[in-house]
Design a protein around this motif. Structure first.
Motif, short mmCIF file in Angstrom:
data_model
loop_
_atom_site.label_atom_id
_atom_site.label_comp_id
_atom_site.label_asym_id
_atom_site.label_seq_id
_atom_site.Cartn_x
_atom_site.Cartn_y
_atom_site.Cartn_z
N GLY A 4 102.42 -20.30 -113.03
CA GLY A 4 100.90 -20.55 -113.44
C GLY A 4 99.93 -20.90 -112.31
O GLY A 4 100.25 -20.82 -111.14
N THR A 5 99.01 -21.30 -112.58
CA THR A 5 97.78 -21.41 -111.64
C THR A 5 97.79 -22.88 -111.22
O THR A 5 97.79 -23.88 -112.32
CB THR A 5 96.47 -20.88 -112.26
N ARG A 6 97.77 -23.33 -110.16
CA ARG A 6 97.66 -24.69 -109.69
C ARG A 6 96.25 -25.07 -109.38
O ARG A 6 95.58 -24.19 -108.57
CB ARG A 6 98.68 -24.92 -108.44
N VAL A 7 95.72 -26.29 -109.70
CA VAL A 7 94.29 -26.53 -109.39
C VAL A 7 94.29 -27.70 -108.43
O VAL A 7 94.98 -28.71 -108.44
CB VAL A 7 93.74 -27.13 -110.73
N VAL A 8 93.62 -27.54 -107.34
CA VAL A 8 93.20 -28.49 -106.40
C VAL A 8 91.70 -28.88 -106.46
O VAL A 8 90.77 -28.00 -106.54
CB VAL A 8 93.33 -27.91 -104.77
N ALA A 9 91.51 -30.14 -106.56
CA ALA A 9 90.07 -30.74 -106.98
C ALA A 9 89.75 -31.39 -105.79
O ALA A 9 90.22 -32.34 -105.46
CB ALA A 9 89.99 -31.57 -108.12
N VAL A 10 88.51 -30.99 -105.22
CA VAL A 10 88.08 -31.85 -104.06
C VAL A 10 86.73 -32.70 -104.40
O VAL A 10 86.01 -32.03 -104.69
CB VAL A 10 87.57 -31.05 -102.74
N LEU A 11 87.12 -34.05 -104.09
CA LEU A 11 86.04 -35.08 -104.67
C LEU A 11 85.41 -35.74 -103.42
O LEU A 11 86.34 -36.40 -102.74
CB LEU A 11 86.31 -35.89 -105.77
N GLY A 12 84.06 -35.75 -102.96
CA GLY A 12 83.65 -36.68 -101.99
C GLY A 12 83.16 -37.99 -102.58
O GLY A 12 82.58 -38.15 -103.65
N VAL A 13 83.57 -38.94 -101.59
CA VAL A 13 83.28 -40.17 -102.09
C VAL A 13 81.72 -40.53 -102.01
O VAL A 13 81.18 -41.23 -103.06
CB VAL A 13 83.92 -41.09 -101.07
N SER A 14 80.95 -39.78 -101.26
CA SER A 14 79.51 -40.16 -101.23
C SER A 14 78.99 -38.73 -100.53
O SER A 14 79.73 -37.91 -99.93
CB SER A 14 79.06 -41.32 -100.14
N SER A 15 77.67 -38.36 -100.64
CA SER A 15 76.93 -37.22 -100.10
C SER A 15 77.25 -37.23 -98.55
O SER A 15 77.14 -38.22 -97.82
CB SER A 15 75.38 -37.51 -100.38
N GLY A 16 77.56 -36.24 -98.10
CA GLY A 16 77.57 -35.99 -96.61
C GLY A 16 78.94 -36.39 -96.36
O GLY A 16 79.32 -36.36 -95.06
N SER A 17 80.09 -36.38 -97.10
CA SER A 17 81.23 -36.95 -96.51
C SER A 17 82.31 -35.72 -96.22
O SER A 17 83.25 -36.03 -95.66
CB SER A 17 81.97 -37.64 -97.88
N GLY A 18 81.88 -34.54 -96.57
CA GLY A 18 82.70 -33.31 -95.97
C GLY A 18 83.32 -32.83 -97.08
O GLY A 18 84.40 -31.91 -96.86
N ALA A 19 83.10 -33.09 -98.37
CA ALA A 19 83.90 -32.31 -99.72
C ALA A 19 83.91 -30.75 -99.46
O ALA A 19 84.80 -30.14 -99.48
CB ALA A 19 83.37 -32.86 -100.99
N THR A 20 82.71 -30.31 -99.49
CA THR A 20 82.54 -28.83 -99.49
C THR A 20 83.26 -28.22 -98.37
O THR A 20 84.07 -27.16 -98.44
CB THR A 20 81.29 -28.35 -99.51
N HIS A 21 82.98 -28.72 -96.83
CA HIS A 21 83.60 -28.34 -95.82
C HIS A 21 85.11 -28.37 -96.03
O HIS A 21 85.85 -27.37 -95.45
CB HIS A 21 83.21 -29.29 -94.64
N THR A 22 85.68 -29.57 -96.50
CA THR A 22 87.18 -29.60 -96.71
C THR A 22 87.73 -28.47 -97.65
O THR A 22 88.71 -27.87 -97.46
CB THR A 22 87.50 -30.87 -97.35
N ALA A 23 86.86 -28.41 -98.91
CA ALA A 23 87.40 -27.34 -100.01
C ALA A 23 87.42 -26.00 -99.51
O ALA A 23 88.37 -25.24 -99.73
CB ALA A 23 86.29 -27.47 -101.06
N ILE A 24 86.53 -25.63 -98.50
CA ILE A 24 86.61 -24.19 -97.94
C ILE A 24 87.68 -24.21 -97.04
O ILE A 24 88.63 -23.04 -97.03
CB ILE A 24 85.28 -24.18 -97.03
N ALA A 25 88.05 -25.09 -96.38
CA ALA A 25 89.33 -25.00 -95.48
C ALA A 25 90.49 -25.12 -96.05
O ALA A 25 91.37 -24.20 -95.77
CB ALA A 25 88.97 -26.43 -94.49
N VAL A 26 90.51 -25.86 -97.16
CA VAL A 26 91.91 -25.82 -97.84
C VAL A 26 91.96 -24.53 -98.58
O VAL A 26 93.09 -23.90 -98.52
CB VAL A 26 91.68 -26.92 -98.96
N SER A 27 91.00 -23.90 -99.22
CA SER A 27 90.88 -22.43 -99.76
C SER A 27 91.40 -21.32 -99.04
O SER A 27 92.44 -20.57 -99.11
CB SER A 27 89.69 -22.25 -100.34
#
Length: 497
Positions: free
Chosen positions: A286-309
Motif C-alpha cells: 500500500g501507500t504510506r503517508v508521511v505528514a510533516v507539521l511545523g510547530v511555528s512559522s519558519g520552523s523548517g517544515a517545507t525544507h524537511t518535507a523536501i529532504a524526506v521526499s
C-alpha cells in the motif's frame, strides 16, 4: 450479462470528472471501464457501472457502502460513488490496477508458476481475508478465484470485484442468495448452509490446489495427489487438504490459524527483505503517508518535507510530495524555477517533477484521497504550520507523523506545548525533528516528552541533494520501514523477449 445497454462509450464524461477510455470487462450485472481523471491529469480509474432492477440496486448500494468502509492495501479503494436516477445506473469509481489476473499469470507459465511464489501468494491472500473476517461485522468475500486476484508488475497482490461479498449475520441458517464460481466455491454456497469465514478459506484451498496441479484441479478428488507438482513442498499438501474439507467444522477455523500453520515450517520463513504486517511476513503493497507539521512559522517544515521526499525516492520509488494548503506559495515558486516560467505566471498543471519526486502544489484533501488510490509508495504531506482541522486530521492519521520545531533553548517549549495540546490523541508513532539542535536539547526533550523518537537534523543547505549526515538521521527515523525496491517483472514475459 447486463440486460440494459450501457450509457457509456469512448469519450463519455461521468460525474463531470471521469472520461471513459475503454471497456475493461463485462459480467453479471455490471461493466467496468477505464477512465481518465479530468482534475488529476494522467490519473486513471476503473469505473464500475451497474444497471439492474430496484431489488438488485439495493445490493449494489450495499456493495458501495461496504467497500467505502474498508481500508486495506490489497483491496480496491473507492474514491467516488454516484447514481444516475433516470437510467437507474449506479457508478463506483475505484483504483485502476495495472497488471494481470492470477489466471492469466498462470497461463503465462503454462500452468507451472514458480513454486516459491505459491506460499507468499497464500500469505498475502490470508492477510486480506484476516482483515475482512475480523471486522466488527465480518465481511465474507464468497468469490475467491484466480480471475479475481490481480498481480501488478511488481508482483503485488490485489483482490478485486466485491460483487457478491456479504456481511455475515450469525442469526441466519443459510444464505438468501446462492452465488459463487463452480470449482472454487465452498459446498455451503450451493444451499448447504450459510457462508462464513471458513467458506473463503475453502476457496483459498481450491486456488492453492489449482496452482499446485498446473491448473488441472481445484477440488480434492480421488487420485488428485498424483497431479500435484513434484517440486511443491510436502508441508503444503495437508494444509490444502484441510482447507478443502467438505464440512466447515473440519477446516481451519480462521485465516490466522492458517497463517500460524504455514509459519511453523522453517521452509516458509520469508526472505529478509520482506516486511512484517500484522505478524505475518509480507511485502508491503500500500501507500504510506508521511505528514510533516511545523510547530511555528519558519520552523523548517517545507525544507524537511523536501529532504524526506528525496531521501525516500532514492531508497524507494514512486514518491509524491503534497503541499496540503490551497493558498501556499512555496511550491508555486519552485515550479516556476523548474519549468522556467516567468515571475508572476502560474502553470496550468499543479503537478511537476524534480529528480523523480512528484510535487503537487496547493492540493486539497479530496485530491489527497485520490492520490492515495494511486501507485505511490510514499506520500509526503507538507502541512505547514498552524494547520486547520482537515490538515490536523491528516497529520493524526498519517503512518509517520513528523513534528518539526526549533531546538533553540528559548523555543524548545513550543514542541512540548504542542504535544500537551494533543495529549488526548495517541502519540506513540510521532517523530520530533529539531533542525540544528544540539545533543543536549534532544536529550532534554526526550526526557520531558518521555519519548525516544526525537532527532536532531544536521545542517542541510540543499534538501534536493543527498547529504550523509541527513541520510544517517533519516535511516534511523525510517528504520525497518523502507520496502524492498528491486524491480520485479513477470518472469514469462522476460523469457519471451
Amino acid at each position: 450479462m447486463i440486460e440494459k445497454p450501457s450509457r457509456l462509450e469512448y469519450g463519455t464524461i461521468v460525474g463531470e470528472r471521469y472520461r471513459i477510455i475503454r471497456t475493461l470487462g463485462t459480467g453479471g450485472m455490471s461493466r467496468v471501464f477505464m477512465a481518465e481523471d479530468l482534475k488529476l491529469p494522467g490519473k486513471q480509474w476503473a469505473v464500475k457501472e451497474s444497471v439492474a432492477d430496484t431489488h438488485m440496486m439495493k445490493l449494489v448500494r450495499a456493495e458501495a457502502e461496504m467497500l467505502i468502509s474498508l481500508s486495506h492495501p490489497r483491496l480496491p479503494r473507492i474514491v467516488d460513488f454516484f447514481e444516475h436516477l433516470r437510467s437507474g445506473a449506479v457508478y463506483l469509481v475505484m483504483d485502476y490496477i495495472e497488471g494481470m489476473t492470477l489466471e492469466a499469470y498462470l497461463k503465462g507459465y503454462q500452468g507451472r508458476i514458480p513454486q516459491e511464489q505459491i506460499i507468499p501468494l497464500a500469505l498475502q491472500v490470508l492477510d486480506v481475508l484476516d482483515y475482512l473476517h475480523t471486522r466488527q461485522t465480518p465481511v465474507i468475500y464468497r468469490d475467491l478465484k484466480p480471475t479475481n486476484i490481480m498481480l501488478t508488475p511488481e508482483m503485488e497482490f490485489k483482490l478485486i470485484d466485491f460483487g457478491i461479498a456479504r456481511s455475515y449475520k450469525a442469526e441466519l441458517d443459510q444464505d438468501t442468495v446462492k452465488l459463487g464460481t463452480v470449482g472454487f466455491a465452498a459446498p455451503e454456497q450451493y444451499g448447504a448452509g450459510q457462508t462464513d469465514a471458513r467458506s473463503d478459506l475453502y476457496s483459498l484451498g481450491a486456488i492453492l490446489l489449482y496452482l499446485c496441479t498446473g491448473g488441472k484441479y481445484s477440488e480434492w478428488t480421488a487420485g488428485v495427489e498424483g497431479y500435484i507438482r513434484g517440486e511443491v513442498t510436502r508441508h503444503l499438501i495437508p494444509v490444502i487438504r484441510k482447507l478443502l474439507r467438505q464440512h466447515p467444522e473440519e477446516r481451519f477455523q480462521s485465516a490466522r490459524e492458517v497463517i500460524e500453520e504455514l509459519r511453523r515450517s522453517t521452509e516458509f520463513q520469508p526472505a529478509k527483505h520482506e516486511a512484517s504486517v500484522g505478524g505475518t511476513s509480507l511485502e508491503y503493497a500500500g501507500t504510506r503517508v508521511v505528514a510533516v507539521l511545523g510547530v511555528s512559522s519558519g520552523s523548517g517544515a517545507t525544507h524537511t518535507a523536501i529532504a524526506v521526499s528525496h531521501y525516500l525516492a532514492r531508497r524507494s520509488r514512486s514518491v509524491a510530495l503534497v503541499e496540503l494548503h490551497s493558498t501556499a506559495q512555496a511550491f508555486a515558486r519552485l515550479q516556476a524555477v523548474v519549468e522556467r516560467v516567468s515571475s508572476g505566471q502560474t502553470s496550468s498543471s499543479r503537478r511537476f517533477e524534480v529528480d523523480g519526486v512528484h510535487y503537487w502544489r496547493q492540493t486539497s484533501r479530496a485530491d489527497v484521497i485520490s492520490l492515495l488510490g494511486g501507485s505511490y509508495r510514499f506520500i509526503v504531506l507538507d502541512l505547514g504550520s498552524a494547520p486547520d482541522n482537515e490538515r490536523l486530521e491528516e497529520f493524526l492519521r498519517a503512518d509517520y507523523p513528523l513534528v518539526v520545531g526549533s531546538g533553540a533553548e528559548w523555543r524548545i517549549q513550543e514542541i512540548a506545548g504542542l504535544a500537551r495540546s494533543f495529549q488526548r490523541h495517541p502519540q506513540d508513532k510521532w517523530n520530533y525533528c529539531l533542525p540544528l539542535a544540539p545533543l543536549e536539547a534532544v536529550q532534554r526533550l526526550r526526557k520531558e516528552l518521555n519519548h525516544d523518537k526525537v532527532f536532531a537534523l544536521p545542517y542541510h543547505s540543499d534538501p534536493f541533494e543527498r547529504a550523509a549526515g541527513m541520510d544517517q538521521v533519516l535511516d534511523e527515523l525510517f528504520r525497518g520501514v523502507i520496502p524492498y525496491t528491486r524491480k520485479k517483472r513477470f518472469g514469462f514475459l522476460k523469457r519471451q523477449r
